[in-house]
Design an enzyme around this catalytic site. Structure first.
Site, PDB file in Angstrom:
ATOM      1  N   LYS A 107       0.723  -1.161   0.056  1.00 36.75           N
ATOM      2  CA  LYS A 107       0.203   0.076   0.070  1.00 36.75           C
ATOM      3  C   LYS A 107       1.024   1.359   0.025  1.00 36.75           C
ATOM      4  CE  LYS A 107      -2.083   2.884   1.943  1.00 36.75           C
ATOM      5  NZ  LYS A 107      -1.809   4.420   1.574  1.00 36.75           N
ATOM      6  N   GLU A 132       9.816   2.087  10.952  1.00 32.51           N
ATOM      7  CA  GLU A 132      10.876   2.810  10.621  1.00 32.51           C
ATOM      8  C   GLU A 132      10.091   4.278  10.535  1.00 32.51           C
ATOM      9  OE1 GLU A 132      12.929   2.048   7.022  1.00 32.51           O
ATOM     10  OE2 GLU A 132      13.744   0.195   8.012  1.00 32.51           O
ATOM     11  N   CYS A 143      13.953  11.094   6.764  1.00 35.76           N
ATOM     12  CA  CYS A 143      13.915  10.689   8.241  1.00 35.76           C
ATOM     13  C   CYS A 143      15.314  10.890   8.854  1.00 35.76           C
ATOM     14  CB  CYS A 143      13.515   9.146   8.312  1.00 35.76           C
ATOM     15  SG  CYS A 143      14.316   8.078   7.308  1.00 35.76           S
ATOM     16  N   GLU A 154       9.400  17.086  14.857  1.00 31.55           N
ATOM     17  CA  GLU A 154      10.058  16.765  13.284  1.00 31.55           C
ATOM     18  C   GLU A 154       9.177  17.574  12.271  1.00 31.55           C
ATOM     19  OE1 GLU A 154       8.834  13.017  11.364  1.00 31.55           O
ATOM     20  OE2 GLU A 154      10.693  12.773  10.760  1.00 31.55           O
TER      21      GLU A 154
HETATM   22  P1  NAD Z   1       2.524   8.666   7.281  1.00 34.04           P
HETATM   23  O1  NAD Z   1       2.489   7.895   8.387  1.00 34.04           O
HETATM   24  O2  NAD Z   1       1.405   9.879   7.226  1.00 34.04           O
HETATM   25  O3  NAD Z   1       2.022   7.871   6.201  1.00 34.04           O
HETATM   26  C1  NAD Z   1       2.873   6.656   5.696  1.00 34.04           C
HETATM   27  C2  NAD Z   1       1.945   5.472   5.293  1.00 34.04           C
HETATM   28  O4  NAD Z   1       1.108   5.140   6.237  1.00 34.04           O
HETATM   29  C3  NAD Z   1       1.104   5.999   4.061  1.00 34.04           C
HETATM   30  O5  NAD Z   1       1.123   5.165   3.028  1.00 34.04           O
HETATM   31  C4  NAD Z   1      -0.331   6.209   4.675  1.00 34.04           C
HETATM   32  O6  NAD Z   1      -1.493   6.095   3.827  1.00 34.04           O
HETATM   33  C5  NAD Z   1      -0.400   4.987   5.752  1.00 34.04           C
HETATM   34  N1  NAD Z   1      -1.024   5.167   6.638  1.00 34.04           N
HETATM   35  C6  NAD Z   1      -1.618   6.271   7.398  1.00 34.04           C
HETATM   36  N2  NAD Z   1      -2.585   6.067   8.184  1.00 34.04           N
HETATM   37  C7  NAD Z   1      -2.624   4.490   8.254  1.00 34.04           C
HETATM   38  C8  NAD Z   1      -3.344   3.709   9.059  1.00 34.04           C
HETATM   39  N3  NAD Z   1      -4.088   4.402  10.133  1.00 34.04           N
HETATM   40  N4  NAD Z   1      -3.169   2.317   8.884  1.00 34.04           N
HETATM   41  C9  NAD Z   1      -2.331   2.031   7.929  1.00 34.04           C
HETATM   42  N5  NAD Z   1      -1.689   2.762   7.156  1.00 34.04           N
HETATM   43  C10 NAD Z   1      -1.991   4.276   7.348  1.00 34.04           C
HETATM   44  O7  NAD Z   1       3.771   9.178   7.063  1.00 34.04           O
HETATM   45  P2  NAD Z   1       4.007  10.219   5.769  1.00 34.04           P
HETATM   46  O8  NAD Z   1       3.864  11.640   6.076  1.00 34.04           O
HETATM   47  O9  NAD Z   1       3.800   9.667   4.545  1.00 34.04           O
HETATM   48  O10 NAD Z   1       5.724  10.077   5.673  1.00 34.04           O
HETATM   49  C11 NAD Z   1       6.946  10.954   6.383  1.00 34.04           C
HETATM   50  C12 NAD Z   1       7.261  10.238   7.783  1.00 34.04           C
HETATM   51  O11 NAD Z   1       7.958   8.901   7.722  1.00 34.04           O
HETATM   52  C13 NAD Z   1       8.178  11.000   8.577  1.00 34.04           C
HETATM   53  O12 NAD Z   1       7.566  10.868   9.920  1.00 34.04           O
HETATM   54  C14 NAD Z   1       9.527  10.442   8.363  1.00 34.04           C
HETATM   55  O13 NAD Z   1      10.433  10.618   9.251  1.00 34.04           O
HETATM   56  C15 NAD Z   1       9.035   8.920   8.118  1.00 34.04           C
HETATM   57  N6  NAD Z   1      10.109   8.158   7.605  1.00 34.04           N
HETATM   58  C16 NAD Z   1      10.744   7.283   8.345  1.00 34.04           C
HETATM   59  C17 NAD Z   1      11.970   6.592   7.796  1.00 34.04           C
HETATM   60  C18 NAD Z   1      12.881   5.781   8.644  1.00 34.04           C
HETATM   61  O14 NAD Z   1      13.564   5.055   8.098  1.00 34.04           O
HETATM   62  N7  NAD Z   1      12.603   5.888   9.939  1.00 34.04           N
HETATM   63  C19 NAD Z   1      12.116   6.571   6.372  1.00 34.04           C
HETATM   64  C20 NAD Z   1      11.297   7.633   5.510  1.00 34.04           C
HETATM   65  C21 NAD Z   1      10.264   8.184   6.385  1.00 34.04           C
END
Ligand code: NAD
Length: 503
Positions: A191, A266, A300, A397
């Site tokens: 997804k 992550e 991240c 963040e």
């Molecule tokens: P997000 O958590 O909003 O969304 C990530 C994914 O989760 C999307 O596909 C979204 O549709 C899905 N999602 C949202 N709500 C959900 C739920 N209730 N159940 C299941 N899936 C759900 O994150 P974002 O804004 O897309 O990405 C940015 C974030 O990702 C930042 O906090 C960043 O630090 C983090 N990130 C971490 C790493 C790492 O390796 N630690 C790498 C890249 C990004």
């Protein structure tokens, strides 16, 4: 690299495929619309124009994909390693052959600059090649003999898994999660983030053309609260590999509780880069700038908190301001662009709101702090100075090209500030004092630390965070630890004494 005109012309050619039906799901080897027929519109952050419609999936679509993944699992698990490996290598070749198309679509969909995205596709191919090489040893185990038994261990794939990815560098992150899952023998339901669906679709097509059997890898588009939630709750899905925000990680933990999902997270970061006065200041400056302003700061592992020793603060910040003001913000497909637009309206508002938060908290906006143009989500790279670690700009963040500079006097103070944060993904230390480097890296609460270096990813090393930054590790054999189960088998060596009950 060609110029912007040539690149935009090529882009419009690549985008044609997303016209018509838009981005469909891919379930059991077939391109399908969401069962409800619902779609949503995907926009480019560059000029806010519509790119295409995307399938808006719900429980029924996830159910179909999870069933396909469950049906395909036994044959994929039992496929000889050599055959599975060759499919993964063909995927890597397919990515390499379409690297420009992937990079251009990623730039348009996410706003990332081509100078970074051109490498992201190649890194995606490397992920597939690396894990293809591990296929034949993935099941290897140990021999742990005891006086009465020959004990052996082996690893078996956990089953169908769900992979949920974010919008920052979505192509690279998808390959990083999916390649080890497939190499381990798991089947996958992916997804992707609703804000960046294009390259997940290209990757799926490449896999299909590489001979991926139907059902082994399924793609379901949609919103997190619908498709994402349904995936985390589905009983046929045995584990969830999730990359995204820390608070979404908590939500997913709750959603997966009833089906006892194994989780790999992550999550977010607010990573410190500590620059001591004995460091190679010019190299430190290059690394500080690169680690917060590349990839639009939507990274991240970005070094979003600069901890600078007071004795060199003024000189370092002066050089920093000059360089930050010189960073080129522009169209992602312009080869000289260093920063493109932020992903979308909501994120743009979040990032720009911190310009006011900084002022309210009493920090100084030493560079940037303004929007660029009136179309698209462009901001000037921003530097906050005169900050302390209690301010929101130091604790939260921001996930944009925004750096908060915090002074410190002593090593103890630097460590205290670095660790006084809910996150713990990466830490960066700049010093030429070897024993200090050892002491500080020993004390930092982070999953990954680089000394006198920016983040340089090496695939066999463990990637992941502590505290609110994540649970679990990726890379090398750590990926297989997540996607596989350990199995112990004990073979009796003779007629050892078996306790007799009721005899
Ligand atoms: P997000 O958590 O909003 O969304 C990530 C994914 O989760 C999307 O596909 C979204 O549709 C899905 N999602 C949202 N709500 C959900 C739920 N209730 N159940 C299941 N899936 C759900 O994150 P974002 O804004 O897309 O990405 C940015 C974030 O990702 C930042 O906090 C960043 O630090 C983090 N990130 C971490 C790493 C790492 O390796 N630690 C790498 C890249 C990004």
């Amino acid at each position: 690299m060609s110029d912007l005109n040539t690149n935009t012309e090529k882009l419009s050619g690549y985008l044609k495929q997303f016209g018509g039906q838009g981005v469909l799901n891919f379930i059991n080897g077939e391109s399908v619309a969401a069962q409800s027929g619902d779609t949503f519109e995907n926009h480019s952050p560059v000029d806010e124009s519509a790119i295409c419609r995307v399938a808006k999936s719900s429980d029924a679509d996830i159910d179909a994909a999870a069933k396909a993944a469950a049906d395909a699992f036994p044959a994929w698990r039992d496929m000889p390693a050599k055959e599975r490996k060759s499919i993964l290598i063909r995927i890597a070749e397919g990515i390499e052959a379409r690297a420009e198309e992937i990079a251009f679509c990623e730039c348009w969909d996410t706003g990332q600059a081509l100078r970074f995205m051109s490498k992201a596709a190649i890194r995606g191919a490397e992920n597939f090649r690396y894990f293809a090489d591990q296929v034949s040893s993935a099941r290897d185990g140990k021999n742990l003999p005891s006086p009465t038994l020959m004990n052996v261990t082996t690893r078996v794939p956990i089953g169908p898994v769900g992979v949920i990815t974010p919008w920052n560098t979505p192509f690279m992150l998808s390959t990083w999660k999916i390649a080890p899952a497939l190499a381990a023998g798991c089947t996958v339901v992916h997804k992707p983030a609703e804000l960046s669906p294009l390259t997940a679709r290209l990757l799926m097509e490449i896999a299909h053309e590489a001979g991926m059997p139907p059902g082994v890898w399924n793609l379901v588009n949609g919103m997190g609260e619908d498709a994402g939630r349904a995936l985390t709750e589905h009983p046929a899905i045995k584990a969830i590999a999730f990359v995204g925000e820390s608070r979404t990680g908590s939500l997913i933990t709750r959603q997966g509780a009833d089906t006892l999902k194994r989780m790999h997270f992550e999550l977010g970061g607010k990573n410190p880069v500590i620059v001591f006065d004995d460091a190679d200041v010019d190299r430190a400056l290059d690394a500080v700038i690169f680690m917060i302003y590349s990839i639009n700061g939507e990274r991240c592992t970005s070094s979003s908190r600069l901890l600078i020793q007071e004795s060199i603060r003024e000189e370092f910040e002066a050089k920093l301001i000059e360089r930050v003001n010189n960073i080129k913000v522009g169209h992602p497909l312009e080869p000289t662009t260093e920063i493109g637009p932020l992903i979308g309206q909501e994120h743009f508002s979040k990032v720009t709101d911190y310009f006011d938060v900084a002022k309210d908290d009493g920090a100084t906006i030493a560079a940037g702090g303004v929007r660029v143009g009136d179309k698209g989500y462009f901001v000037r790279p921003t530097l906050f100075t005169m900050a302390n670690n209690q301010m929101r700009i130091a604790q939260e963040e921001i996930f944009g090209p925004v750096l908060t500079s915090i002074p410190f006097s002593t090593e103890e103070q630097a460590i205290q500030i670095a660790n006084d944060i809910p996150y713990g993904l990466t830490g960066y230390v700049w010093t030429n004092d070897l024993t200090r480097a050892l002491r500080v890296s020993n004390e930092l609460e982070a999953g990954m630390i680089w000394v006198n270096s920016e983040n340089v990813r090496h695939l066999p090393t463990p990637f992941g965070g502590v505290k609110a930054s994540g649970i679990g590790r990726d890379g090398g054999d750590w990926s297989f630890e997540f996607y596989m189960e350990q199995k112990h088998i004990g073979f009796a060596l003779g007629n050892h004494k078996i306790p007799k009950l009721g005899a």
